[in-house]
Design a protein around this motif. Structure first.
Motif, PDB file in Angstrom:
ATOM      1  N   GLY A  82     -32.593  46.702  88.518  1.00 28.45           N
ATOM      2  CA  GLY A  82     -31.872  45.553  89.054  1.00 28.45           C
ATOM      3  C   GLY A  82     -32.179  44.291  88.261  1.00 28.45           C
ATOM      4  N   ALA A  83     -33.468  44.058  88.018  1.00 29.00           N
ATOM      5  CA  ALA A  83     -33.857  42.866  87.265  1.00 29.00           C
ATOM      6  C   ALA A  83     -33.276  42.893  85.858  1.00 29.00           C
ATOM      7  N   PHE A  84     -33.298  44.096  85.245  1.00 24.47           N
ATOM      8  CA  PHE A  84     -32.749  44.210  83.897  1.00 24.47           C
ATOM      9  C   PHE A  84     -31.263  43.872  83.883  1.00 24.47           C
ATOM     10  N   LEU A  85     -30.537  44.403  84.885  1.00 25.23           N
ATOM     11  CA  LEU A  85     -29.097  44.156  84.925  1.00 25.23           C
ATOM     12  C   LEU A  85     -28.809  42.673  85.116  1.00 25.23           C
ATOM     13  N   LEU A  86     -29.628  42.046  85.960  1.00 27.76           N
ATOM     14  CA  LEU A  86     -29.448  40.615  86.184  1.00 27.76           C
ATOM     15  C   LEU A  86     -29.657  39.846  84.884  1.00 27.76           C
ATOM     16  N   ALA A  87     -30.731  40.230  84.147  1.00 30.31           N
ATOM     17  CA  ALA A  87     -31.003  39.567  82.874  1.00 30.31           C
ATOM     18  C   ALA A  87     -29.876  39.811  81.887  1.00 30.31           C
ATOM     19  N   LEU A  88     -29.305  41.006  81.933  1.00 30.14           N
ATOM     20  CA  LEU A  88     -28.199  41.321  81.044  1.00 30.14           C
ATOM     21  C   LEU A  88     -26.989  40.450  81.375  1.00 30.14           C
ATOM     22  N   GLY A  89     -26.750  40.254  82.697  1.00 28.81           N
ATOM     23  CA  GLY A  89     -25.673  39.364  83.109  1.00 28.81           C
ATOM     24  C   GLY A  89     -25.918  37.954  82.589  1.00 28.81           C
ATOM     25  N   GLU A  90     -27.170  37.525  82.664  1.00 29.23           N
ATOM     26  CA  GLU A  90     -27.525  36.210  82.149  1.00 29.23           C
ATOM     27  C   GLU A  90     -27.213  36.120  80.652  1.00 29.23           C
ATOM     28  N   THR A  91     -27.559  37.207  79.940  1.00 26.96           N
ATOM     29  CA  THR A  91     -27.274  37.259  78.505  1.00 26.96           C
ATOM     30  C   THR A  91     -25.784  37.086  78.240  1.00 26.96           C
ATOM     31  N   LEU A  92     -24.973  37.829  78.993  1.00 25.73           N
ATOM     32  CA  LEU A  92     -23.528  37.730  78.800  1.00 25.73           C
ATOM     33  C   LEU A  92     -23.041  36.319  79.111  1.00 25.73           C
ATOM     34  N   ALA A  93     -23.606  35.727  80.177  1.00 21.44           N
ATOM     35  CA  ALA A  93     -23.188  34.371  80.537  1.00 21.44           C
ATOM     36  C   ALA A  93     -23.539  33.389  79.418  1.00 21.44           C
ATOM     37  N   ILE A  94     -24.741  33.551  78.837  1.00 21.86           N
ATOM     38  CA  ILE A  94     -25.142  32.683  77.737  1.00 21.86           C
ATOM     39  C   ILE A  94     -24.156  32.811  76.582  1.00 21.86           C
ATOM     40  N   ALA A  95     -23.843  34.072  76.229  1.00 19.14           N
ATOM     41  CA  ALA A  95     -22.945  34.295  75.100  1.00 19.14           C
ATOM     42  C   ALA A  95     -21.572  33.689  75.378  1.00 19.14           C
ATOM     43  N   PHE A  96     -21.074  33.898  76.610  1.00 20.45           N
ATOM     44  CA  PHE A  96     -19.735  33.404  76.947  1.00 20.45           C
ATOM     45  C   PHE A  96     -19.679  31.884  76.909  1.00 20.45           C
ATOM     46  N   LEU A  97     -20.616  31.261  77.601  1.00 18.68           N
ATOM     47  CA  LEU A  97     -20.607  29.795  77.647  1.00 18.68           C
ATOM     48  C   LEU A  97     -20.829  29.200  76.268  1.00 18.68           C
ATOM     49  N   GLY A  98     -21.790  29.780  75.525  1.00 14.63           N
ATOM     50  CA  GLY A  98     -22.082  29.250  74.193  1.00 14.63           C
ATOM     51  C   GLY A  98     -20.876  29.330  73.287  1.00 14.63           C
TER      52      GLY A  98
END
Lengths: 284, 292
Positions: A82-98
């Motif tokens: 669960g924590a990994f998936l959340l971090a992965l979502g964060e990664t995607l959000a960073i990439a998208f926003l950036g």
């Protein structure tokens, strides 16, 4: 049964005489090639000595890598999926926003850097060099700088990606604008349009699909760089990756790497679909 | 003599403008939906990434202040002395920069060699077996997708600290990136020379040497140079994980707030990367121009 006629030696000799330049060995070309190869290899040897390459270290390291590979199997989430998936979502959000922020900043600046939009050579030269400077700073360095401003966390990561890509996208955008067909813009000018009209109706419609596909491509590559940005503390899955490698939780490392591979492949697939739709729409 | 244009019949005008309005409305609606989706994604990811506009607005001053802080105090009266002061560690930094460039060079060369060895198996048009082609492509994909710094993290533990680790990490990533590009170049060649050599009885090595290589070598070299440029950037940050180069020095400077050192090293990195950028661009244009 037909046979292939093999030319007799006399005929070959005659051919040689008629076309000497084809059969002559070009010694000069060979010497140049050999010298180039020798220089490449020689410099590599120098580099190996200088960087302290040692066969024993490599062999010992390979042995240990082999052990690691065995320890990595089977991949195991260690109850932290669960924590990994959340971090992965964060990664995607960073990439998208950036990526999005970079594109929004690069779009107006690219007009200034395009030779056919701003005819003033001084302006577009300055803007181009500025973009080059921004581009030559690696995304991890940007992350370190932004951490000092907004603190640790994914926000710094998004800002870092936005900055690093601003330079790269600005350059690509302006190049796309320079290759645009002039006729549409000339038509707008001829019918009394101002410079802004020319840009809006002569340049933007032609470049928009190209820019869109470039942005999507950068989003793909940014999902990759967003996975590592956590190494310096700027959010995303990289933080876990660094920690787990440091404490040698190798089963979880391999699980995480697999997760990243799957995500990146999925994003690649989706965005290449979208890209094809965008570019195809222009051709039709 | 003036000629008059007969206006369209009112119902015809009505139909045409109605169709136009309809077409416009469709695109507008589609654009609106796209925009709404993008906005939704922005809000979602802003929430996930903990974007705090207020913090940003409050601290944006810190960014400019930080830039001002890391810039050296240069005075016109004592310009030479100030610059010397700013670059007090120049010999050490130049040595590390040299190390960084050597790392990039060696990583590119080793990676390119591995990619070269594998790319003929990965190109669909001259591969001998389908499985070989598939396997080679997946190997490239794996090497390319795992970021080089992750390899460096693992290798640092296996091989110990030092620039050798950075070289190996760069080499593996380069193998993946270049291997894909090389295979694509080969897939786009003109197949006629290959067919004629095969018809004349040449074996595989001869075919590759005389039919494939002449067509692809300049492209290979150009991609290799492009990768070198990217690797110089990558080698610059390898030091963040202890894998050699100037990155370590930079990390120490930025973490310990040795402010003017940060700008001094940053300027050195920027100049190096831009210089190599320009040089490789020249070389590449030269390469591609010569053979065209």
């Amino acid at each position: 049964m037909s046979r292939i006629a093999v030319p007799d030696p006399a005929a070959i000799a005659a051919l040689r005489q008629r076309h000497p330049e084809v059969f002559r060995r070009s010694w000069r070309g060979r010497v140049v090639t050999l010298a180039l190869l020798a220089a490449l290899v020689g410099f590599a040897a120098f580099a190996m000595v200088r960087l302290e390459f040692s066969a024993t270290r490599i062999l010992a390291g390979l042995g240990r890598l082999g052990e690691f590979a065995i320890l990595m199997l089977p991949p195991d989430s260690g109850d932290r999926a669960g924590a990994f998936l959340l971090a992965l979502g964060e990664t995607l959000a960073i990439a998208f926003l950036g990526t999005l922020a970079a594109a929004l900043m690069a779009f107006p600046v690219a007009f200034l850097a395009a030779r056919n939009v701003v005819p003033n050579p001084f302006v577009h030269f300055t803007v181009r060099r500025g973009l080059d400077v921004i581009r030559s700073v690696d995304v991890l360095i940007w992350a370190l700088i932004w951490i000092n401003v907004v603190g640790l966390g994914p926000f710094a990561g998004a800002l870092a990606i936005a900055c690093a890509d601003f330079g790269a996208l600005g350059k690509l955008f302006s190049e796309a604008m320079e290759t645009v067909d002039r006729k549409a813009g000339e038509g707008v000018s001829a019918s009394g349009g101002t410079v802004l009209h020319r840009i809006r109706f002569g340049v933007v419609p032609a470049v928009l699909p190209v820019l869109g596909s470039q942005v999507l491509y950068f989003f793909e590559s940014n999902t990759r760089s967003a996975t590592i940005i956590g190494i310096v503390g700027a959010g995303g899955v990289g933080q876990y990756l660094t920690e787990l490698i440091r404490v040698l939780e190798l089963q979880q490392v391999s699980f995480l790497i697999l997760l990243i591979l799957v995500t990146v492949t999925a994003i690649d697939l989706v965005s290449s679909r979208l890209r094809r739709a965008l570019i195809g729409g222009q051709a039709r | 003599m003036t000629k008059r244009i007969t206006p369209l019949a009112p119902d015809r005008v009505h139909a045409l403008s109605g169709a136009y309005a309809g077409a416009i409305a469709t695109t507008r609606r589609r654009n609106g939906v796209t925009l709404a989706v993008i906005l939704g994604l922005i809000v979602l990811s802003a929430w996930v990434a903990e974007v705090r506009p207020l913090v940003f607005a409050r601290n944006i001053g810190r960014f400019t202040a930080y830039i001002g802080q890391i810039l050296p105090h240069l005075t016109f009266a004592n310009f030479g002395g100030d610059v010397a002061d700013w670059y007090w560690g120049l010999p050490k930094w130049l040595g590390l920069l040299g190390e960084t460039i050597l790392m990039a060079y060696l990583g590119t060369l080793l990676g390119a060699a591995a990619a070269f060895a594998l790319c003929f198996a990965a190109a669909a048009n001259i591969a001998r077996t389908r499985t070989g082609c598939f396997v080679a492509k997946r190997v490239f994909e794996f090497c390319r997708t795992v970021p080089e710094i992750v390899f460096a993290l693992l290798f640092v533990i296996a091989f110990g600290l030092g620039p050798m680790v950075g070289v190996l990490a760069l080499a593996i990533h380069t193998t993946g990136a270049l291997g894909k590009l090389f295979a694509e170049v080969i897939e786009n060649i003109d197949m006629k020379p290959v067919e004629s050599l095969t018809a004349a009885g040449a074996n595989r090595v001869e075919t590759i040497r005389f039919a494939v290589l002449p067509q692809v070598l300049s492209n290979f070299a150009s991609y290799g140079l492009l990768r070198f440029e990217i690797n110089v950037r990558g080698a610059g940050v390898m030091g963040f994980v202890g894998a050699g180069g100037i990155g370590q020095e930079f990390l120490v400077a930025i973490r310990n707030f040795y402010d003017t050192d940060v700008s001094a090293i940053l300027v050195l990195i920027i100049l190096t990367v831009m210089g190599i950028d320009l040089a490789t661009e020249r070389l590449r244009h030269h390469l591609l121009g010569l053979t065209r």
